[in-house]
Design a protein around this motif. Structure first.
Motif, PDB file in Angstrom:
ATOM      1  N   ALA A 173       0.830  -1.202   0.000  1.00  0.00           N
ATOM      2  CA  ALA A 173       0.000   0.000   0.000  1.00  0.00           C
ATOM      3  C   ALA A 173       0.865   1.253   0.000  1.00  0.00           C
ATOM      4  O   ALA A 173       0.622   2.202  -0.768  1.00  0.00           O
ATOM      5  N   VAL A 174       1.886   1.290   0.855  1.00  0.00           N
ATOM      6  CA  VAL A 174       2.767   2.453   0.931  1.00  0.00           C
ATOM      7  C   VAL A 174       3.528   2.625  -0.386  1.00  0.00           C
ATOM      8  O   VAL A 174       3.644   3.734  -0.920  1.00  0.00           O
ATOM      9  N   ALA A 175       4.043   1.523  -0.942  1.00  0.00           N
ATOM     10  CA  ALA A 175       4.769   1.597  -2.210  1.00  0.00           C
ATOM     11  C   ALA A 175       3.873   2.149  -3.314  1.00  0.00           C
ATOM     12  O   ALA A 175       4.311   2.992  -4.108  1.00  0.00           O
ATOM     13  N   ALA A 176       2.630   1.690  -3.361  1.00  0.00           N
ATOM     14  CA  ALA A 176       1.714   2.148  -4.408  1.00  0.00           C
ATOM     15  C   ALA A 176       1.498   3.658  -4.332  1.00  0.00           C
ATOM     16  O   ALA A 176       1.517   4.356  -5.350  1.00  0.00           O
ATOM     17  N   VAL A 177       1.308   4.165  -3.122  1.00  0.00           N
ATOM     18  CA  VAL A 177       1.090   5.610  -2.961  1.00  0.00           C
ATOM     19  C   VAL A 177       2.356   6.386  -3.315  1.00  0.00           C
ATOM     20  O   VAL A 177       2.297   7.410  -4.009  1.00  0.00           O
ATOM     21  N   LEU A 178       3.512   5.928  -2.864  1.00  0.00           N
ATOM     22  CA  LEU A 178       4.756   6.611  -3.207  1.00  0.00           C
ATOM     23  C   LEU A 178       4.992   6.636  -4.712  1.00  0.00           C
ATOM     24  O   LEU A 178       5.605   7.567  -5.249  1.00  0.00           O
ATOM     25  N   VAL A 183      -4.944   6.760  -3.683  1.00  0.00           N
ATOM     26  CA  VAL A 183      -5.302   6.268  -2.359  1.00  0.00           C
ATOM     27  C   VAL A 183      -5.105   4.759  -2.338  1.00  0.00           C
ATOM     28  O   VAL A 183      -5.263   4.092  -3.369  1.00  0.00           O
ATOM     29  N   ALA A 184      -4.741   4.229  -1.179  1.00  0.00           N
ATOM     30  CA  ALA A 184      -4.622   2.782  -1.001  1.00  0.00           C
ATOM     31  C   ALA A 184      -5.449   2.368   0.208  1.00  0.00           C
ATOM     32  O   ALA A 184      -5.325   2.960   1.285  1.00  0.00           O
ATOM     33  N   HIS A 185      -6.282   1.361   0.027  1.00  0.00           N
ATOM     34  CA  HIS A 185      -7.102   0.796   1.092  1.00  0.00           C
ATOM     35  C   HIS A 185      -6.433  -0.510   1.526  1.00  0.00           C
ATOM     36  O   HIS A 185      -6.330  -1.454   0.740  1.00  0.00           O
ATOM     37  N   ALA A 186      -5.981  -0.574   2.777  1.00  0.00           N
ATOM     38  CA  ALA A 186      -5.227  -1.719   3.286  1.00  0.00           C
ATOM     39  C   ALA A 186      -6.129  -2.556   4.189  1.00  0.00           C
ATOM     40  O   ALA A 186      -6.737  -2.036   5.128  1.00  0.00           O
ATOM     41  N   VAL A 187      -6.195  -3.865   3.910  1.00  0.00           N
ATOM     42  CA  VAL A 187      -7.121  -4.764   4.602  1.00  0.00           C
ATOM     43  C   VAL A 187      -6.333  -5.921   5.197  1.00  0.00           C
ATOM     44  O   VAL A 187      -5.469  -6.510   4.534  1.00  0.00           O
ATOM     45  N   LEU A 198      -0.295   1.624   9.426  1.00  0.00           N
ATOM     46  CA  LEU A 198      -0.413   3.050   9.742  1.00  0.00           C
ATOM     47  C   LEU A 198       0.933   3.634  10.155  1.00  0.00           C
ATOM     48  O   LEU A 198       1.275   4.762   9.793  1.00  0.00           O
ATOM     49  N   SER A 199       1.712   2.857  10.916  1.00  0.00           N
ATOM     50  CA  SER A 199       3.032   3.324  11.331  1.00  0.00           C
ATOM     51  C   SER A 199       3.939   3.534  10.129  1.00  0.00           C
ATOM     52  O   SER A 199       4.643   4.557  10.029  1.00  0.00           O
ATOM     53  N   ASN A 200       3.935   2.587   9.199  1.00  0.00           N
ATOM     54  CA  ASN A 200       4.778   2.717   8.016  1.00  0.00           C
ATOM     55  C   ASN A 200       4.281   3.821   7.085  1.00  0.00           C
ATOM     56  O   ASN A 200       5.086   4.487   6.421  1.00  0.00           O
ATOM     57  N   ALA A 201       2.981   4.012   7.033  1.00  0.00           N
ATOM     58  CA  ALA A 201       2.446   5.119   6.237  1.00  0.00           C
ATOM     59  C   ALA A 201       2.919   6.458   6.797  1.00  0.00           C
ATOM     60  O   ALA A 201       3.348   7.352   6.045  1.00  0.00           O
TER      61      ALA A 201
END
Length: 292
Positions: A173-178, A183-187, A198-201
């Motif tokens: 998710a973080v890689a996709a946004v960078l 937006v990335a929805h993480a499940v 959330l911490s890595n974001a």
């Protein structure tokens, strides 16, 4: 700080009872390990895998009387069920930092670096994700994650919406946004994974573009890209659910698949996804394609 550790080998029926007694006797942690290199590929969701011959490892504080612990355990179980009993003292250490001695910057495709803190790469035309070992699985070192990162790094993600189903550490998710996703929805089924995401974001200053959910909390939506780096059995069991998360013509990326499991996952998705040829790294496969 030092600790006292007890290790004993027993069978899969007895291991949970031994572990429970260790806990009742004050163990600060109890861990199961495979005693005979018996491979395990797919424990069911929520299942704790116990091997035919299981090593039970109990950790105690230094002031614990291990003679009393040993006496109680040996009174409670037949001696034939308790093999290779060992007691030792182990020194505490900063486990995450020790592990990071072996964790170096990794580049995926031409655009994405994944780096531990303090080893950032600033190569022109690339983005750098900061990622340290933490609460949940996923640092890019495993082929299942690397295969997904390579797929992301090879695409133009500008303005795309992404669902990372089974997000773990949130690395995808973080890689996709960078890399440009809107937006990335993480499940994930594990609340600890959502905390790690959330911490890595936040560490990568993209917290405003990443939303986290337990599966039952995910609102009805569809995304341009759906990533599912889990395991073959849940991929098959959830094939309709995962496929339905992608818009028509949207991309699905499936990972966590051993080479010998490729056909069964392809069969589960063939009617829903126009699949490309599998991509392999070591013993692991990535399947990707477009939703019909």
């Amino acid at each position: 700080m030092a600790w006292q550790q007890i290790t004993v080998i027993t069978d899969e029926q007895t291991a949970p009872e031994v572990a429970e007694l260790f806990s009742d006797l004050g163990a600060v942690s109890v861990t199961y390990m495979d005693a005979e290199d018996e491979p395990v590929y797919e424990p069911a969701i929520g299942e704790t895998k116990i091997w035919s011959n299981t090593e039970v490892i109990a950790l105690y504080e230094m002031d614990t009387d291990l003679k009393a612990v040993s006496a109680r355990v040996h009174q409670s179980f037949d001696a034939n069920l308790l093999r290779d009993w060992r007691q030792e003292q182990i020194e505490d250490q900063a486990w995450e930092r020790a592990w990071m001695e072996y964790y170096r910057p990794m580049k995926f495709g031409d655009k994405l670096w994944v780096c531990p803190t303090g080893q950032e790469q600033h190569e022109p035309g690339t983005v750098c994700m900061l990622l340290d070992p933490g609460l949940a699985f996923g640092t890019g070192t495993h082929p299942t994650t690397a295969l997904c990162l390579e797929w992301l790094a090879a695409r133009d993600l500008t303005g795309k919406t992404v669902i990372d189903y089974g997000c773990g550490s949130g690395i995808l998710a973080v890689a996709a946004v960078l890399l440009g996703a809107k937006v990335a929805h993480a499940v994930d089924i594990d609340p600890q994974a959502l905390t790690a995401t959330l911490s890595n974001a936040e560490k990568n200053a993209v917290q405003d573009k990443i939303l986290v959910y337990l599966p039952e909390q995910l609102p009805k939506m569809r995304a341009d890209i759906v990533l599912a780096n889990i395991l073959a059995k849940p991929l098959c069991d959830l094939s309709e659910r995962i496929s339905d998360l992608a818009v028509a013509g949207g991309a699905l990326v499936l990972s966590g698949i051993l080479a010998e499991q490729t056909a069964q996952v392809e069969d589960a998705y063939r009617a829903l996804i126009e699949l490309n040829a599998p991509t392999q790294q070591e013993d692991w496969i990535r399947l990707d394609g477009l939703r019909r």
